[in-house]
Structure formats: C-alpha cells, structure tokens
Motif scaffolding. Structure first.
Motif, mmCIF file in Angstrom:
data_model
loop_
_atom_site.group_PDB
_atom_site.id
_atom_site.type_symbol
_atom_site.label_atom_id
_atom_site.label_comp_id
_atom_site.label_asym_id
_atom_site.label_seq_id
_atom_site.Cartn_x
_atom_site.Cartn_y
_atom_site.Cartn_z
ATOM 1 N N ILE A 169 16.600 -10.826 -1.485
ATOM 2 C CA ILE A 169 17.073 -11.413 -2.920
ATOM 3 C C ILE A 169 15.643 -11.211 -3.384
ATOM 4 C CG2 ILE A 169 16.825 -13.719 -4.038
ATOM 5 C CD1 ILE A 169 18.253 -15.076 -1.129
ATOM 6 N N PHE A 170 16.037 -11.151 -4.890
ATOM 7 C CA PHE A 170 14.831 -10.825 -5.796
ATOM 8 C C PHE A 170 14.529 -12.178 -6.540
ATOM 9 C CE2 PHE A 170 12.734 -9.243 -9.951
ATOM 10 C CZ PHE A 170 11.651 -8.806 -9.838
ATOM 11 N N GLU A 171 13.378 -13.122 -6.691
ATOM 12 C CA GLU A 171 13.461 -14.580 -6.998
ATOM 13 C C GLU A 171 12.505 -13.982 -8.375
ATOM 14 O OE1 GLU A 171 13.904 -18.990 -4.928
ATOM 15 O OE2 GLU A 171 12.586 -17.448 -4.270
ATOM 16 N N ILE A 172 12.867 -15.289 -9.839
ATOM 17 C CA ILE A 172 12.181 -14.525 -10.664
ATOM 18 C C ILE A 172 11.937 -15.401 -11.526
ATOM 19 C CG2 ILE A 172 11.863 -13.070 -13.217
ATOM 20 C CD1 ILE A 172 14.290 -11.445 -11.835
ATOM 21 N N CYS A 173 10.234 -16.253 -11.590
ATOM 22 C CA CYS A 173 10.062 -17.294 -12.584
ATOM 23 C C CYS A 173 9.289 -16.448 -14.301
ATOM 24 C CB CYS A 173 9.092 -18.370 -12.216
ATOM 25 S SG CYS A 173 7.804 -19.254 -12.860
ATOM 26 N N PHE A 174 10.185 -16.762 -15.318
ATOM 27 C CA PHE A 174 10.264 -16.354 -16.375
ATOM 28 C C PHE A 174 9.312 -17.122 -17.121
ATOM 29 C CE2 PHE A 174 14.449 -15.009 -15.701
ATOM 30 C CZ PHE A 174 14.159 -13.706 -15.513
ATOM 31 N N GLU A 175 8.810 -18.140 -16.545
ATOM 32 C CA GLU A 175 7.417 -18.973 -16.946
ATOM 33 C C GLU A 175 6.436 -18.759 -16.976
ATOM 34 O OE1 GLU A 175 10.145 -23.368 -17.622
ATOM 35 O OE2 GLU A 175 9.414 -21.791 -15.470
ATOM 36 N N CYS A 176 5.870 -18.039 -15.719
ATOM 37 C CA CYS A 176 4.479 -17.904 -15.396
ATOM 38 C C CYS A 176 4.763 -16.515 -15.043
ATOM 39 C CB CYS A 176 4.104 -18.265 -14.329
ATOM 40 S SG CYS A 176 5.497 -18.008 -11.901
ATOM 41 N N GLU A 177 5.801 -15.853 -15.292
ATOM 42 C CA GLU A 177 5.987 -14.042 -15.432
ATOM 43 C C GLU A 177 5.822 -13.601 -13.225
ATOM 44 O OE1 GLU A 177 4.131 -12.326 -18.183
ATOM 45 O OE2 GLU A 177 5.978 -12.257 -19.673
ATOM 46 N N ASN A 178 6.383 -14.131 -12.848
ATOM 47 C CA ASN A 178 6.048 -13.862 -11.304
ATOM 48 C C ASN A 178 7.655 -13.565 -10.582
ATOM 49 O OD1 ASN A 178 4.918 -13.443 -9.341
ATOM 50 N ND2 ASN A 178 3.669 -15.813 -9.111
ATOM 51 N N SER A 179 7.788 -13.319 -9.456
ATOM 52 C CA SER A 179 8.637 -12.411 -8.754
ATOM 53 C C SER A 179 8.297 -12.552 -6.994
ATOM 54 C CB SER A 179 8.725 -11.012 -9.572
ATOM 55 O OG SER A 179 8.591 -10.347 -9.782
ATOM 56 N N GLU A 180 9.116 -12.521 -6.663
ATOM 57 C CA GLU A 180 9.060 -12.218 -4.954
ATOM 58 C C GLU A 180 10.543 -11.221 -4.555
ATOM 59 O OE1 GLU A 180 8.359 -14.963 -1.039
ATOM 60 O OE2 GLU A 180 8.500 -15.974 -3.195
ATOM 61 N N SER A 181 10.731 -11.099 -3.319
ATOM 62 C CA SER A 181 12.278 -10.353 -3.140
ATOM 63 C C SER A 181 11.606 -10.401 -1.471
ATOM 64 C CB SER A 181 11.845 -8.807 -3.482
ATOM 65 O OG SER A 181 10.907 -8.314 -3.036
ATOM 66 N N TYR A 182 12.845 -11.089 -0.829
ATOM 67 C CA TYR A 182 12.823 -11.193 0.657
ATOM 68 C C TYR A 182 13.928 -10.658 1.145
ATOM 69 C CZ TYR A 182 14.183 -15.034 -1.376
ATOM 70 O OH TYR A 182 14.237 -16.450 -1.846
ATOM 71 N N PRO A 183 14.169 -10.205 2.402
ATOM 72 C CA PRO A 183 13.320 -10.370 3.173
ATOM 73 C C PRO A 183 11.768 -9.082 3.079
ATOM 74 C CG PRO A 183 15.138 -9.691 4.097
ATOM 75 C CD PRO A 183 15.261 -9.870 3.175
ATOM 76 N N SER A 184 12.847 -7.941 2.512
ATOM 77 C CA SER A 184 12.294 -6.430 2.632
ATOM 78 C C SER A 184 10.988 -6.907 2.152
ATOM 79 C CB SER A 184 13.293 -5.798 2.201
ATOM 80 O OG SER A 184 12.910 -5.823 0.616
ATOM 81 N N LYS A 185 10.588 -7.620 0.489
ATOM 82 C CA LYS A 185 9.282 -7.216 -0.010
ATOM 83 C C LYS A 185 9.806 -5.695 -0.942
ATOM 84 C CE LYS A 185 7.677 -11.477 1.436
ATOM 85 N NZ LYS A 185 7.295 -12.975 0.854
#
Length: 218
Positions: A169-185
């Motif tokens: 999964i690759f999650e994105i927050c466009f409001e704060c321009e941040n992202s996170e992928s997991y479980p592999s990063k």
C-alpha cells in the motif's frame, strides 16, 4: 582598450552564468533548493516494471477514503459503556457514523471497508503512474525535502498479487504533501520530492477521485 574589452567580456559571461544558475534553481517559477538534473534520463517502462512492487503485482487500484473527516478532529473516542437507555442509543449512533480508517488493516484482513472511491488502472494508466513515481523526482537534484502538517492520508495506491490480495500500500496525504508505503517502505516522503505530489494529485483527479476533505459531508 583591450583590458577594458576583456573586463566587459568577463562581466557579460558572469551575468550569463548567474542567470543560468538562477534558472536551474527555479522550478515552476518558484525559487527553491531544487536544481534541474542535467543528467536526467527517465527510467523506461520495461525497467520500471521490473521494480518492486510492479514486478509482483497483477492489479493496481487507486482509492480515496477518510474524505468526510477533518484531520484535526478525525479521531473520536467511543462513548463510555451505557448506563441508561439514552447512553445505549448514543453508542449505537456512534458506531453507525463513518469512522476514519487505517489502511494497514487491509494487509492482514483484506477488508476494504471504509473505502469511498476506487478505480482499477489499465495498462496505459499503470505506465503513467509508474512514470510519476519513478521519474518525477529524478529530474531534480534535491538538497532539502520539506514536510508539513499532520499525516492524515485520504488517497492510496493498492498493489494486488496473483491471488488478488493486497500486498503493498502506498498512502498519500496531499494536504501535507507526505506519503508512506508499507510493509516494504519502498517509497515515502524521505525519498520523494515536493514535485511528485501535484503530479499524483492530477492523476487521481483525472480518474475521478477526490483528494481533499469534503466539508459538507458532516
């Protein structure tokens, strides 16, 4: 006279060099700490498909969720155990309301409850998405990466394996321009750049997905 001419030539060269340097450090008309990479060569589609998670996926889906929650008050604790009939009603109503979700649960349960909008990507769309992910930031030499606000993602990319199960999964927050992928990063804000978020947001919107808090839903 020769010395005077040489001085003028030197000043003209210095001014030209200075303007070039200024152009290199300007992206989208804004002064920044980003310099255009002269040696940029895009990673070709075949090479991108050999990279994780595309090398393992059989289906890619983009989604939106948490659209009805203001990130400042998204978490609401459940009411205390009921003591009266009125308390029981309040508790039932609380659990009827939409709850903000954490997508990490999908990896373990494969439950997609809480997802509001979703679309499967075709071959051409997967190619464009992988181009944004792997080539956007390679265009620049990035000295400083910025991060702002509280991470409260409303959009994500889901990668499915041959058993039609989400494995990344690759999650994105466009409001704060941040992202996170997991479980592999495999990708997060530390190895992305500010320029990738406008590109991704345009991609999501072009597929009809919302990317911001919908104020009128609550």
């Amino acid at each position: 006279m020769k010395k005077y001419f040489a001085l003028l030539l030197f000043l003209a060269y210095s001014l030209t060099f200075s303007q070039k340097q200024k152009t290199l450090s300007t992206v989208n008309g804004d002064e920044s700490n980003i310099v255009v990479n002269k040696n940029y060569k895009p990673i070709l589609f075949g090479q991108r498909m050999k990279k994780y998670p595309f090398n393992k996926t059989t289906k890619v889906k983009i989604i939106s969720y948490n659209l009805e929650f203001n990130k400042s008050n998204a978490y609401e604790p459940a009411p205390p155990p009921p003591k009266t009939t009125e308390d029981s009603i309040k508790l039932k109503e609380f659990y009827k309301r939409p709850q903000s979700i954490a997508l990490k649960e999908i990896i373990g349960t494969q439950s997609e409850k809480g997802i509001i909008e979703t679309t499967n990507l075709n071959f051409e769309e997967v190619s464009k998405l992988s181009h944004i992910l792997y080539n956007t930031c390679n265009k620049y030499i990035i000295n400083i990466r910025s991060q702002s606000g509280c991470f409260f993602p409303r959009n994500a990319i889901l990668f499915y394996d041959e058993n039609d199960k989400v494995f990344e999964i690759f999650e994105i927050c466009f409001e704060c321009e941040n992202s996170e992928s997991y479980p592999s990063k495999f990708l997060n804000w530390k190895n992305t750049c500010d320029q990738i978020y406008p590109e991704l947001e345009l991609f999501f919107k072009a597929k009809g997905l919302e990317t911001q808090y919908l104020k009128n839903t609550r």
